[in-house]
Design an enzyme around this catalytic site. Structure first.
Site, PDB file in Angstrom:
ATOM      1  N   ASN A 183     -12.806  -2.844   2.845  1.00 55.92           N
ATOM      2  CA  ASN A 183     -13.706  -1.701   2.937  1.00 55.92           C
ATOM      3  C   ASN A 183     -14.712  -1.802   1.800  1.00 55.92           C
ATOM      4  O   ASN A 183     -14.332  -2.010   0.653  1.00 55.92           O
ATOM      5  CB  ASN A 183     -12.921  -0.393   2.832  1.00 55.92           C
ATOM      6  CG  ASN A 183     -12.010  -0.179   4.023  1.00 55.92           C
ATOM      7  OD1 ASN A 183     -12.390  -0.467   5.159  1.00 55.92           O
ATOM      8  ND2 ASN A 183     -10.803   0.301   3.784  1.00 55.92           N
ATOM      9  N   HIS A 218      -6.986  -5.699   2.395  1.00 57.85           N
ATOM     10  CA  HIS A 218      -5.852  -5.072   3.077  1.00 57.85           C
ATOM     11  C   HIS A 218      -5.304  -6.128   4.040  1.00 57.85           C
ATOM     12  O   HIS A 218      -6.045  -6.608   4.906  1.00 57.85           O
ATOM     13  CB  HIS A 218      -6.287  -3.876   3.921  1.00 57.85           C
ATOM     14  CG  HIS A 218      -6.815  -2.702   3.163  1.00 57.85           C
ATOM     15  ND1 HIS A 218      -6.061  -1.581   2.909  1.00 57.85           N
ATOM     16  CD2 HIS A 218      -8.032  -2.462   2.616  1.00 57.85           C
ATOM     17  CE1 HIS A 218      -6.794  -0.692   2.247  1.00 57.85           C
ATOM     18  NE2 HIS A 218      -7.995  -1.204   2.059  1.00 57.85           N
ATOM     19  N   ASP A 265       0.852  -1.187   0.000  1.00 54.30           N
ATOM     20  CA  ASP A 265       0.000   0.000   0.000  1.00 54.30           C
ATOM     21  C   ASP A 265       0.891   1.241   0.000  1.00 54.30           C
ATOM     22  O   ASP A 265       1.889   1.318   0.726  1.00 54.30           O
ATOM     23  CB  ASP A 265      -0.929   0.001   1.218  1.00 54.30           C
ATOM     24  CG  ASP A 265      -2.067   0.994   1.061  1.00 54.30           C
ATOM     25  OD1 ASP A 265      -3.225   0.555   0.927  1.00 54.30           O
ATOM     26  OD2 ASP A 265      -1.804   2.221   1.065  1.00 54.30           O
ATOM     27  N   ILE A 266       0.501   2.212  -0.799  1.00 51.59           N
ATOM     28  CA  ILE A 266       1.303   3.432  -0.953  1.00 51.59           C
ATOM     29  C   ILE A 266       1.273   4.286   0.326  1.00 51.59           C
ATOM     30  O   ILE A 266       2.184   5.082   0.565  1.00 51.59           O
ATOM     31  CB  ILE A 266       0.813   4.225  -2.189  1.00 51.59           C
ATOM     32  CG1 ILE A 266       1.886   5.073  -2.797  1.00 51.59           C
ATOM     33  CG2 ILE A 266      -0.429   5.035  -1.887  1.00 51.59           C
ATOM     34  CD1 ILE A 266       1.543   5.588  -4.189  1.00 51.59           C
ATOM     35  N   HIS A 320     -10.383  -5.444  -2.961  1.00 48.32           N
ATOM     36  CA  HIS A 320      -9.032  -5.681  -2.448  1.00 48.32           C
ATOM     37  C   HIS A 320      -9.074  -6.037  -0.977  1.00 48.32           C
ATOM     38  O   HIS A 320      -9.870  -5.501  -0.213  1.00 48.32           O
ATOM     39  CB  HIS A 320      -8.111  -4.472  -2.664  1.00 48.32           C
ATOM     40  CG  HIS A 320      -8.691  -3.160  -2.211  1.00 48.32           C
ATOM     41  ND1 HIS A 320      -9.633  -2.473  -2.941  1.00 48.32           N
ATOM     42  CD2 HIS A 320      -8.450  -2.412  -1.108  1.00 48.32           C
ATOM     43  CE1 HIS A 320      -9.948  -1.352  -2.310  1.00 48.32           C
ATOM     44  NE2 HIS A 320      -9.255  -1.291  -1.180  1.00 48.32           N
ATOM     45  N   GLY A 326     -15.316   3.917   3.887  1.00 50.50           N
ATOM     46  CA  GLY A 326     -14.174   4.686   3.384  1.00 50.50           C
ATOM     47  C   GLY A 326     -13.514   4.052   2.174  1.00 50.50           C
ATOM     48  O   GLY A 326     -12.338   4.306   1.913  1.00 50.50           O
ATOM     49  N   GLN A 327     -14.253   3.220   1.434  1.00 55.53           N
ATOM     50  CA  GLN A 327     -13.649   2.628   0.235  1.00 55.53           C
ATOM     51  C   GLN A 327     -13.293   3.729  -0.760  1.00 55.53           C
ATOM     52  O   GLN A 327     -14.124   4.577  -1.093  1.00 55.53           O
ATOM     53  CB  GLN A 327     -14.606   1.617  -0.421  1.00 55.53           C
ATOM     54  CG  GLN A 327     -13.952   0.885  -1.587  1.00 55.53           C
ATOM     55  CD  GLN A 327     -14.845  -0.197  -2.197  1.00 55.53           C
ATOM     56  OE1 GLN A 327     -15.992  -0.373  -1.795  1.00 55.53           O
ATOM     57  NE2 GLN A 327     -14.308  -0.922  -3.157  1.00 55.53           N
TER      58      GLN A 327
HETATM   59  P1  AMP Z   1      -9.764   1.477   0.205  1.00 57.95           P
HETATM   60  O1  AMP Z   1      -9.977   2.723   0.997  1.00 57.95           O
HETATM   61  O2  AMP Z   1     -10.126   0.228   0.962  1.00 57.95           O
HETATM   62  O3  AMP Z   1     -10.425   1.555  -1.148  1.00 57.95           O
HETATM   63  O4  AMP Z   1      -8.198   1.346   0.006  1.00 57.95           O
HETATM   64  C1  AMP Z   1      -7.508   1.801  -1.106  1.00 57.95           C
HETATM   65  C2  AMP Z   1      -6.042   1.726  -0.760  1.00 57.95           C
HETATM   66  O5  AMP Z   1      -5.294   1.835  -1.950  1.00 57.95           O
HETATM   67  C3  AMP Z   1      -5.569   2.829   0.182  1.00 57.95           C
HETATM   68  O6  AMP Z   1      -5.026   2.243   1.366  1.00 57.95           O
HETATM   69  C4  AMP Z   1      -4.499   3.564  -0.641  1.00 57.95           C
HETATM   70  O7  AMP Z   1      -3.401   3.995   0.140  1.00 57.95           O
HETATM   71  C5  AMP Z   1      -4.091   2.507  -1.644  1.00 57.95           C
HETATM   72  N1  AMP Z   1      -3.554   3.002  -2.900  1.00 57.95           N
HETATM   73  C6  AMP Z   1      -4.097   3.941  -3.719  1.00 57.95           C
HETATM   74  N2  AMP Z   1      -3.330   4.112  -4.805  1.00 57.95           N
HETATM   75  C7  AMP Z   1      -2.287   3.257  -4.682  1.00 57.95           C
HETATM   76  C8  AMP Z   1      -1.145   2.951  -5.489  1.00 57.95           C
HETATM   77  N3  AMP Z   1      -0.907   3.567  -6.649  1.00 57.95           N
HETATM   78  N4  AMP Z   1      -0.260   2.017  -5.037  1.00 57.95           N
HETATM   79  C9  AMP Z   1      -0.480   1.386  -3.872  1.00 57.95           C
HETATM   80  N5  AMP Z   1      -1.542   1.621  -3.081  1.00 57.95           N
HETATM   81  C10 AMP Z   1      -2.422   2.541  -3.469  1.00 57.95           C
END
Ligand code: AMP
Length: 116
Positions: A89, A104, A30-31, A102, A95-96
């Site tokens: 999420n 986490h 995760d970024i 995906h 908060g999706q």
């Molecule tokens: P969600 O809120 O469950 O939809 O989680 C989306 C996740 O994707 C968040 O934790 C972001 O930090 C992560 N994210 C968004 N863009 C990227 C990316 N380019 N590389 C890695 N993680 C990302």
């Protein structure tokens, strides 16, 4: 709903720190990590935007693949025995942000309950 950033990551059009990949699943860091280990595990198919798209009979194999990946990655990152949290999420109140299913996988620290 349009294409997400995860579709671009699957096609390797934008970079990600990939930690695991099969024909059906991709996993990357995760970024914005929320724990020492924070890996996103996604199906390569894009049709499941959120958990409400899941059809148990149809999607059982890919859901199995996601959890097999989680088990393998948890071992690789040394958190299999200490424990970890898997979060999905689903929708605005959760908060999706990215509408591509995906998991986490979070670990490497003590987790709180209830979640925020
Ligand atoms: P969600 O809120 O469950 O939809 O989680 C989306 C996740 O994707 C968040 O934790 C972001 O930090 C992560 N994210 C968004 N863009 C990227 C990316 N380019 N590389 C890695 N993680 C990302």
């Amino acid at each position: 709903m349009g294409e997400t950033i995860f579709a671009k990551i699957i096609r390797k059009e934008i970079p990600a720190e990939i930690v695991y990949e099969t024909d059906t699943v991709l996993a990357f860091k995760d970024i914005k990590p929320q724990a020492p280990v924070h890996i996103l595990i996604i199906p390569k198919i894009t049709e499941i935007t959120t958990t409400k798209d899941i059809n148990g009979k149809l999607h059982a194999p890919i859901l199995g693949d996601l959890f097999d990946a989680a088990n393998k990655i948890a071992k690789d990152f040394g958190i299999s025995e200490s424990g970890y949290r898997i979060v999905i999420n689903s929708g605005p109140d959760a908060g999706q942000e990215v509408y591509h299913l995906h998991l986490h996988l979070l670990g490497g620290r003590k987790m709180n309950w209830p979640p925020g």
